[in-house]
Design a protein around this motif. Structure first.
Motif: not given
Length: 326
Positions: A64-66, A86-89, A122-123, A276-277
């Motif tokens: 769920l997180e990268v 980039v970073m992301s949920i 991120p998460e 939220m992000v």
């Protein structure tokens, strides 16, 4: 591409490295080469059957997180390009060589931050901000109690509370106390040998704290209520020890004007997740670039050793994030 998958629910041994189809970007997606992925408690719950085998929106693979490099962008993507870090949920699919996700869940990695540390943000930090600042409305000069403070979200929440200018109480095991103090906690409570309610009330002269972020559930609930100041806010983020059978003193809730809220990210509508992000990004992201905030890394495993990463989390000995790398 290589990815982690499992054929049946079970212990960490069910996780295996497999060949999986490369994901294709949809109109609002970024496709990235994954350099690092965060391990979360939700991954363990998915592996053991808590959620069934859902597609959380991006993939039915786990993760769920990268963090990684953009290799393709969808036709409706704005503000990102091929080559961006980039970073992301994600809505699944993080334990893989490539992952896709809605670009509105992504953040550019601040200059000077490596992929391993980026994947630890991120998460946990978005969740911590949502609980502590957006819902909990913590302000400078107030006090906060952060439970499970050595975990991923807990360690993030301690840092955000400190950076907000609050007095920080934190619960953890005695062997992790020094690490939690170093994150910015003013008072660290050994939850095994100390009653956090008693410590909080002693240290606040019987007043209590203004915000509580709890991941534990029923065993903490009644004492959380008794540890709250007038007008205080309790934000329930997890239920690690269960959520049934909690007792509540409604008179205290009523006469102390208390607020009790719950928050879970995975089940929220996509526009809510985007917001939220964005709230987190606007408030905190630049502080990772200049070192005022830093994710806590417990350990790093290659993707092929995802089972070992899960075993590490299951020991409950970790402090901060466990990361997988490609």
């Amino acid at each position: 591409m290589k990815a982690i998958d499992f054929n049946h629910f079970g212990d960490a041994d069910v996780l295996t490295l497999v060949d999986a189809p490369d994901p294709s970007p949809r109109p609002h997606d970024l496709l990235i080469k994954v350099h690092a992925a965060g391990v979360n408690r939700a991954d363990l719950l998915l592996r053991t059957g808590h959620y069934g085998r859902p597609d959380f929106g991006d993939s039915n693979l786990i993760g769920l997180e990268v963090a990684g490099e953009v290799v393709a962008v969808g036709s409706e993507v704005r503000g990102f390009k091929v080559g961006d870090r980039v970073m992301s949920i994600t809505g699944g699919g993080g334990y893989a060589e490539y992952a896709r996700f809605d670009y509105r869940m992504a953040m550019l990695i601040p200059e000077g931050l490596d992929y391993i540390h980026a994947a630890a943000i991120p998460e946990v930090f978005v969740t911590a901000h949502e609980a502590l600042i957006h819902l909990g409305r913590l302000e400078a000069g107030e006090s906060a109690l952060i439970h499970a403070a050595a975990g991923g979200v807990g360690s993030a929440a301690v840092q955000l509370a400190r950076s907000t200018g609050a007095r920080v109480f934190a619960t953890t095991e005695a062997k992790k106390a020094d690490r939690v103090h170093a994150l910015g906690a003013d008072v660290v409570i050994d939850y095994r040998d100390e009653d956090f309610e008693q410590v909080v009330m002693e240290k606040t002269d019987g007043v209590g704290v203004d915000v509580i972020v709890d991941f534990v559930g029923t065993p903490n609930f009644a004492r959380n209520i008794q540890s709250m100041n007038y007008g205080a806010r309790l934000v329930q983020v997890g239920l690690l020890a269960g959520g049934k059978g909690a007792q509540i003193d409604l008179e205290r809730v009523l006469y102390h004007h208390l607020q009790i809220m719950g928050t879970v990210m995975k089940s929220r509508p996509q526009p809510v997740k985007h917001a939220m992000v964005q709230r987190f990004r606007n408030h905190w992201l630049e502080r990772f670039g200049d070192g005022r905030l830093s994710p806590v890394i417990d350990s790093v495993f290659p993707l092929s050793q995802a089972a070992d990463a899960h075993r590490r989390m299951e020991t409950n000995d970790s402090v901060g994030k466990i990361i997988l790398t490609n």
